[in-house]
Design a protein around this motif. Structure first.
Motif, short mmCIF file in Angstrom:
data_model
loop_
_atom_site.label_atom_id
_atom_site.label_comp_id
_atom_site.label_asym_id
_atom_site.label_seq_id
_atom_site.Cartn_x
_atom_site.Cartn_y
_atom_site.Cartn_z
N GLY A 52 24.12 17.77 3.49
CA GLY A 52 24.36 17.96 2.05
C GLY A 52 25.33 16.99 1.44
O GLY A 52 26.07 17.33 0.50
N ALA A 53 25.35 15.74 1.92
CA ALA A 53 26.36 14.77 1.49
C ALA A 53 26.15 14.29 0.07
O ALA A 53 25.02 14.15 -0.39
N GLY A 54 27.26 14.00 -0.61
CA GLY A 54 27.16 13.39 -1.93
C GLY A 54 28.27 13.81 -2.87
O GLY A 54 29.11 14.65 -2.56
N ARG A 55 28.25 13.20 -4.04
CA ARG A 55 29.15 13.58 -5.12
C ARG A 55 28.47 14.63 -6.01
O ARG A 55 27.26 14.83 -5.92
N LYS A 56 29.24 15.26 -6.86
CA LYS A 56 28.69 16.28 -7.74
C LYS A 56 27.62 15.66 -8.63
O LYS A 56 27.87 14.70 -9.36
N PRO A 57 26.40 16.22 -8.61
CA PRO A 57 25.30 15.64 -9.39
C PRO A 57 25.17 16.29 -10.76
O PRO A 57 25.73 17.36 -11.03
N ALA A 58 24.40 15.66 -11.60
CA ALA A 58 23.98 16.29 -12.85
C ALA A 58 22.91 17.33 -12.53
O ALA A 58 22.14 17.18 -11.58
N VAL A 59 22.90 18.41 -13.30
CA VAL A 59 21.89 19.48 -13.12
C VAL A 59 21.19 19.65 -14.47
O VAL A 59 21.52 20.54 -15.26
N PRO A 60 20.21 18.80 -14.77
CA PRO A 60 19.60 18.81 -16.10
C PRO A 60 18.57 19.91 -16.32
O PRO A 60 18.23 20.22 -17.46
N GLY A 61 18.03 20.49 -15.25
CA GLY A 61 16.97 21.48 -15.40
C GLY A 61 17.43 22.73 -16.12
O GLY A 61 18.48 23.30 -15.77
N ARG A 62 16.65 23.17 -17.09
CA ARG A 62 16.98 24.37 -17.86
C ARG A 62 15.74 25.28 -17.94
O ARG A 62 15.36 25.74 -19.01
N HIS A 63 15.14 25.52 -16.78
CA HIS A 63 13.87 26.24 -16.76
C HIS A 63 14.03 27.75 -16.62
O HIS A 63 13.07 28.49 -16.79
N PHE A 64 15.25 28.22 -16.29
CA PHE A 64 15.47 29.65 -16.08
C PHE A 64 16.65 30.11 -16.94
O PHE A 64 17.69 29.45 -17.00
N SER A 65 16.46 31.25 -17.57
CA SER A 65 17.57 31.84 -18.33
C SER A 65 18.44 32.72 -17.44
O SER A 65 19.62 32.93 -17.73
N HIS A 66 17.86 33.23 -16.34
CA HIS A 66 18.57 34.11 -15.42
C HIS A 66 18.21 33.71 -13.98
O HIS A 66 17.05 33.43 -13.69
N VAL A 67 19.20 33.74 -13.11
CA VAL A 67 18.99 33.50 -11.68
C VAL A 67 19.61 34.65 -10.91
O VAL A 67 20.79 34.97 -11.09
N TRP A 68 18.80 35.27 -10.06
CA TRP A 68 19.23 36.40 -9.24
C TRP A 68 19.12 35.97 -7.78
O TRP A 68 18.02 35.75 -7.28
N SER A 69 20.25 35.87 -7.09
CA SER A 69 20.19 35.30 -5.75
C SER A 69 21.45 35.60 -4.96
O SER A 69 22.55 35.70 -5.52
N ASP A 70 21.28 35.70 -3.63
CA ASP A 70 22.42 35.76 -2.72
C ASP A 70 22.66 34.41 -2.07
O ASP A 70 23.51 34.28 -1.19
N ASP A 71 21.89 33.41 -2.49
CA ASP A 71 22.01 32.06 -1.96
C ASP A 71 23.04 31.29 -2.77
O ASP A 71 22.94 31.20 -4.00
N VAL A 72 24.04 30.72 -2.09
CA VAL A 72 25.13 30.08 -2.81
C VAL A 72 24.66 28.85 -3.57
O VAL A 72 25.17 28.55 -4.66
N LEU A 73 23.67 28.13 -3.05
CA LEU A 73 23.18 26.96 -3.77
C LEU A 73 22.46 27.37 -5.05
O LEU A 73 22.66 26.76 -6.11
N ALA A 74 21.63 28.40 -4.99
CA ALA A 74 20.95 28.89 -6.19
C ALA A 74 21.97 29.32 -7.23
O ALA A 74 21.82 29.05 -8.44
N THR A 75 23.03 29.99 -6.79
CA THR A 75 24.09 30.40 -7.71
C THR A 75 24.78 29.19 -8.33
O THR A 75 25.04 29.16 -9.54
N ALA A 76 25.06 28.18 -7.50
CA ALA A 76 25.71 26.98 -8.01
C ALA A 76 24.86 26.27 -9.05
O ALA A 76 25.36 25.82 -10.09
N LEU A 77 23.57 26.17 -8.79
CA LEU A 77 22.66 25.52 -9.73
C LEU A 77 22.56 26.33 -11.03
O LEU A 77 22.48 25.75 -12.13
N ALA A 78 22.57 27.65 -10.90
CA ALA A 78 22.54 28.49 -12.11
C ALA A 78 23.78 28.25 -12.96
O ALA A 78 23.69 28.10 -14.19
N VAL A 79 24.94 28.19 -12.33
CA VAL A 79 26.18 27.97 -13.07
C VAL A 79 26.15 26.62 -13.78
O VAL A 79 26.49 26.51 -14.96
N GLN A 80 25.71 25.58 -13.06
CA GLN A 80 25.70 24.24 -13.63
C GLN A 80 24.65 24.09 -14.74
O GLN A 80 24.78 23.21 -15.60
#
Length: 346
Positions: free
Chosen positions: A208-236
């Motif tokens: 998972g190497a890298g710098r903080k990326p842009a998260v331009p996708g805005r396809h979901f209004s709500h994200v329900w997940s126990d996965d930390v990456l899904a949560t991070a993407l939702a926040v961004q």
């Protein structure tokens, strides 16, 4: 509402031939598959699918570490990040199997003790490992480091490929991993864990190497997940986020707004497939059929649920299945067998 279910390892794993003799478990899901618009695509790791769903672009690698570190409370606006997750390499007859969370069940105290020992050794090399979570450890560097590695979901529970790094600086990180494994080999904590019947922490998964990326996708209004990456993407992406509901009824109890677009990720089948074997996978799929697919099938009426997309992951292929209310009327399509699903190409 529009609902997308992302379920890694929902398609049959290897060794599940027992369900091929008849229709097998999950009759509602098989009916949904048969009446849906199905689009097969190549097997893809869960982290890669999530990044693509939010339009995150890879550089040397998919920059998962910086995204999840932010959720774990770390300042990630600058610097280069690498996940260095604790793992257990289990020796088997012809291969080595990689075990990670949740199979390790590490405590915060154990994580702190392991990382303190490793940091004391690597301090002269300028490497510091931070256990922001018991099973999510991080390395932070001021300069980019060219290294690419398999993702956690791509490596966990499978024959070892999690330490197969590539990139111009892969030899450096292979050396680090070799030293890590030597340091952990006879660590007192590992002896104590093995005495309690728990797997030892005997290596790290660098990925998972890298710098903080842009998260331009805005396809979901709500994200329900126990996965930390899904949560991070939702926040961004400024989506509302919460833990995955226990069942479909709990999701509808939140009274989703008309036209809202929801992503739910479910990992129960993934964990069963990677760590529990065929019987555990069958039980997990059967439970999803009762708790999710049966009530969602009933709710697919254009009022409560206008569109349902099921993204079913698999080791050899994946399926994207789209269902709308009119698809419920396709009575001539019989429920698919798991054998057919395993080789579905239409």
């Amino acid at each position: 509402m529009h609902l997308t279910l992302f379920i890694p390892d929902l398609l049959p794993p290897a060794g599940i031939e027992a369900v091929y003799n008849d229709n097998g478990p999950a009759p509602v899901l098989r009916r949904m598959f048969s009446r849906s618009e199905r689009l097969p695509f190549a097997a893809i790791d869960a982290e890669v699918w999530l990044c693509q769903a939010f339009e995150v672009e890879p550089r040397e690698d998919w920059p998962v570490a910086a995204l999840t570190a932010a959720v774990d409370g770390m300042a990630v606006e600058s610097d280069w990040w690498l996940r260095a997750d604790p793992i257990h390499l289990q020796m088997q007859r012809n291969s080595t199997r990689l075990m990670a969370a949740p199979a390790l069940t590490l405590t915060e105290e154990e994580a702190a003790a392991y990382t303190a020992m490793l940091n004391a050794h690597f301090s002269a090399d300028g490497i510091t490992i931070t256990a922001a979570h018991p099973v999510r450890w991080y390395i932070r560097q001021s300069e980019d480091t060219a290294v690419t590695a398999p993702t956690l979901s791509g490596a966990a529970g499978r024959p070892q490929r999690g330490t197969q790094l590539s990139g111009s600086q892969s030899s450096h990180w292979h050396r680090v991993l070799t030293e890590v494994q030597m340091l952990l080999h006879e660590h007192p904590l590992n002896e104590a864990r093995e005495a309690r019947g728990l797997p030892a922490v005997n290596s790290l998964l660098l990925w998972g190497a890298g710098r903080k990326p842009a998260v331009p996708g805005r396809h979901f209004s709500h994200v329900w997940s126990d996965d930390v990456l899904a949560t991070a993407l939702a926040v961004q992406s400024a989506a509302e986020c919460a833990a995955a509901p226990a069942n479909a009824a709990s999701l509808f109890a939140h009274q989703p707004a008309a036209g809202s677009r929801h992503l739910v990720t479910l990992d129960r089948v993934h964990h069963a497939a990677r760590y529990g074997g065929p019987d555990a996978w069958i039980k997990a799929v059967a439970a999803l059929d009762e708790l999710w697919f049966a009530p969602l099938w009933a709710a697919l009426d254009g009022q409560r649920l206008k569109e349902l997309v099921i993204v079913a992951g698999g080791a050899e292929r994946c399926l994207r299945c789209t269902l709308r209310p009119a698809d419920k009327l396709k009575f001539w399509r019989q429920a698919m067998t798991w054998k057919a699903l395993a080789g579905d190409s239409a």
